[in-house]
Design a protein around this motif. Sequence first.
Motif, mmCIF file in Angstrom:
data_model
loop_
_atom_site.group_PDB
_atom_site.id
_atom_site.type_symbol
_atom_site.label_atom_id
_atom_site.label_comp_id
_atom_site.label_asym_id
_atom_site.label_seq_id
_atom_site.Cartn_x
_atom_site.Cartn_y
_atom_site.Cartn_z
ATOM 1 N N MET A 1 6.070 -10.109 17.668
ATOM 2 C CA MET A 1 6.826 -9.493 16.785
ATOM 3 C C MET A 1 7.336 -9.287 15.439
ATOM 4 O O MET A 1 7.637 -8.368 14.633
ATOM 5 C CB MET A 1 8.525 -9.928 17.622
ATOM 6 N N ARG A 2 7.231 -10.954 14.935
ATOM 7 C CA ARG A 2 7.125 -11.416 13.728
ATOM 8 C C ARG A 2 5.679 -10.959 12.916
ATOM 9 O O ARG A 2 6.186 -10.729 11.373
ATOM 10 C CB ARG A 2 7.120 -12.668 13.253
ATOM 11 N N GLU A 3 4.964 -10.635 13.600
ATOM 12 C CA GLU A 3 3.557 -10.259 12.749
ATOM 13 C C GLU A 3 3.665 -9.034 12.208
ATOM 14 O O GLU A 3 3.626 -7.692 11.683
ATOM 15 C CB GLU A 3 2.545 -10.260 13.613
ATOM 16 N N THR A 4 4.462 -7.865 13.536
ATOM 17 C CA THR A 4 4.629 -6.055 13.598
ATOM 18 C C THR A 4 5.975 -6.058 12.627
ATOM 19 O O THR A 4 5.632 -4.897 11.846
ATOM 20 C CB THR A 4 5.445 -5.857 15.426
ATOM 21 N N ARG A 5 7.187 -6.769 11.953
ATOM 22 C CA ARG A 5 8.096 -6.427 11.163
ATOM 23 C C ARG A 5 7.148 -6.794 9.827
ATOM 24 O O ARG A 5 7.539 -6.623 9.237
ATOM 25 C CB ARG A 5 9.010 -7.394 11.527
ATOM 26 N N ARG A 6 6.526 -8.045 9.493
ATOM 27 C CA ARG A 6 6.045 -8.276 8.639
ATOM 28 C C ARG A 6 4.430 -7.119 7.986
ATOM 29 O O ARG A 6 4.442 -6.706 7.052
ATOM 30 C CB ARG A 6 5.591 -9.629 8.410
ATOM 31 N N GLY A 7 4.597 -6.760 8.427
ATOM 32 C CA GLY A 7 3.200 -5.697 8.702
ATOM 33 C C GLY A 7 3.833 -4.359 8.684
ATOM 34 O O GLY A 7 3.906 -3.726 7.109
ATOM 35 N N PHE A 8 4.726 -4.270 8.790
ATOM 36 C CA PHE A 8 5.689 -2.588 8.868
ATOM 37 C C PHE A 8 6.486 -2.938 7.282
ATOM 38 O O PHE A 8 6.496 -1.770 6.851
ATOM 39 C CB PHE A 8 7.143 -2.573 9.284
ATOM 40 N N VAL A 9 6.988 -3.627 6.499
ATOM 41 C CA VAL A 9 7.501 -3.903 5.593
ATOM 42 C C VAL A 9 6.979 -3.721 4.405
ATOM 43 O O VAL A 9 6.790 -3.113 3.469
ATOM 44 C CB VAL A 9 8.357 -5.592 5.269
ATOM 45 N N MET A 10 4.996 -5.180 4.729
ATOM 46 C CA MET A 10 3.832 -4.610 4.312
ATOM 47 C C MET A 10 3.438 -3.481 3.731
ATOM 48 O O MET A 10 3.111 -3.222 1.698
ATOM 49 C CB MET A 10 3.068 -5.531 4.373
ATOM 50 N N VAL A 11 3.377 -2.365 4.956
ATOM 51 C CA VAL A 11 3.461 -1.670 4.744
ATOM 52 C C VAL A 11 4.264 -0.412 3.934
ATOM 53 O O VAL A 11 3.840 0.510 2.869
ATOM 54 C CB VAL A 11 2.748 -0.660 6.188
ATOM 55 N N MET A 12 5.609 -0.134 4.304
ATOM 56 C CA MET A 12 6.883 0.099 3.321
ATOM 57 C C MET A 12 6.469 0.151 1.931
ATOM 58 O O MET A 12 7.165 0.604 1.180
ATOM 59 C CB MET A 12 8.234 -0.153 4.055
ATOM 60 N N ALA A 13 6.813 -1.319 2.333
ATOM 61 C CA ALA A 13 6.094 -1.751 0.450
ATOM 62 C C ALA A 13 5.177 -1.266 -1.179
ATOM 63 O O ALA A 13 5.534 -0.947 -1.965
ATOM 64 C CB ALA A 13 6.447 -3.637 0.067
ATOM 65 N N ALA A 14 3.695 -0.658 0.008
ATOM 66 C CA ALA A 14 3.022 -0.658 -0.506
ATOM 67 C C ALA A 14 3.070 1.088 -0.607
ATOM 68 O O ALA A 14 2.996 1.855 -1.938
ATOM 69 C CB ALA A 14 1.524 -1.051 0.560
ATOM 70 N N ALA A 15 3.737 1.302 0.436
ATOM 71 C CA ALA A 15 3.839 3.178 0.546
ATOM 72 C C ALA A 15 5.196 3.235 -1.128
ATOM 73 O O ALA A 15 4.722 4.559 -1.494
ATOM 74 C CB ALA A 15 4.638 3.517 1.817
ATOM 75 N N ALA A 16 5.545 2.756 -1.037
ATOM 76 C CA ALA A 16 7.056 2.852 -2.178
ATOM 77 C C ALA A 16 6.618 2.419 -3.643
ATOM 78 O O ALA A 16 6.181 2.989 -4.578
ATOM 79 C CB ALA A 16 8.262 1.599 -1.765
ATOM 80 N N CYS A 17 5.287 1.293 -3.886
ATOM 81 C CA CYS A 17 4.966 1.368 -4.774
ATOM 82 C C CYS A 17 3.626 2.555 -4.989
ATOM 83 O O CYS A 17 3.536 2.766 -6.480
ATOM 84 C CB CYS A 17 4.573 -0.125 -5.154
ATOM 85 N N LEU A 18 3.133 3.140 -4.177
ATOM 86 C CA LEU A 18 2.425 4.169 -4.591
ATOM 87 C C LEU A 18 3.097 5.298 -4.740
ATOM 88 O O LEU A 18 2.495 5.987 -5.658
ATOM 89 C CB LEU A 18 1.484 4.535 -2.785
ATOM 90 N N ILE A 19 3.812 5.650 -4.154
ATOM 91 C CA ILE A 19 5.027 6.858 -4.025
ATOM 92 C C ILE A 19 5.273 6.806 -5.994
ATOM 93 O O ILE A 19 5.497 7.467 -6.972
ATOM 94 C CB ILE A 19 5.668 6.796 -3.939
ATOM 95 N N SER A 20 6.111 5.077 -6.679
ATOM 96 C CA SER A 20 6.394 5.526 -7.856
ATOM 97 C C SER A 20 5.745 5.120 -8.692
ATOM 98 O O SER A 20 6.222 5.686 -9.484
ATOM 99 C CB SER A 20 7.069 4.124 -7.365
ATOM 100 N N ALA A 21 4.319 4.773 -8.620
ATOM 101 C CA ALA A 21 3.432 4.956 -9.419
ATOM 102 C C ALA A 21 2.699 6.394 -9.710
ATOM 103 O O ALA A 21 1.474 6.508 -10.300
ATOM 104 C CB ALA A 21 2.066 2.909 -9.156
ATOM 105 N N GLU A 22 2.786 6.766 -8.235
ATOM 106 C CA GLU A 22 2.476 8.426 -8.990
ATOM 107 C C GLU A 22 2.823 9.084 -9.648
ATOM 108 O O GLU A 22 1.490 10.512 -10.123
ATOM 109 C CB GLU A 22 2.210 9.012 -6.890
ATOM 110 N N ASP A 23 4.037 8.936 -9.514
ATOM 111 C CA ASP A 23 4.453 10.058 -11.200
ATOM 112 C C ASP A 23 3.757 9.380 -12.260
ATOM 113 O O ASP A 23 3.956 10.360 -13.120
ATOM 114 C CB ASP A 23 5.389 9.788 -11.387
#
Length: 123
Positions: free
Chosen positions: A1-23
């Motif tokens: 379960m920790r693996e899936t949470r950690r993976g989910f948080v990493m994916v969300m952080a990467a998506a947030a970085c991409l969205i903010s950097a996209e501008d």
Amino acid sequence: MRETRRGFVMVMAAAACLISAEDGWPRAQYPPTPPPPPQPAETPNPAEIHSNPQAIAAAKRAALQQNEMEFRAAVRSSDQAAREFHNQVNEPATTEVLSIRMVKKTEQIEKLAKMLKNRAKGG
């Protein structure tokens, strides 16, 4: 379960970085275009370039004479308005408040002075 949470948080952080950097990416790729150069104040008419220079000079001279006559007339009316105002001020005052007639005369003098100033500048 920790693996899936950690993976989910990493994916969300990467998506947030991409969205903010996209501008910032499109601005870096496409610099703003400079504005077009201004048009010259007077574009010569091709018909006037080859026309009679004496006729052009005569037309300019006539326009300058007309402007001078109008300027002199405005100076005379300004002088007359100033004299009338001077006479109104020197009349014995019945009250200590300026009359409406005097206020209107000063406004008229101000308008004439502004018009004369603009004409003297060439406007």
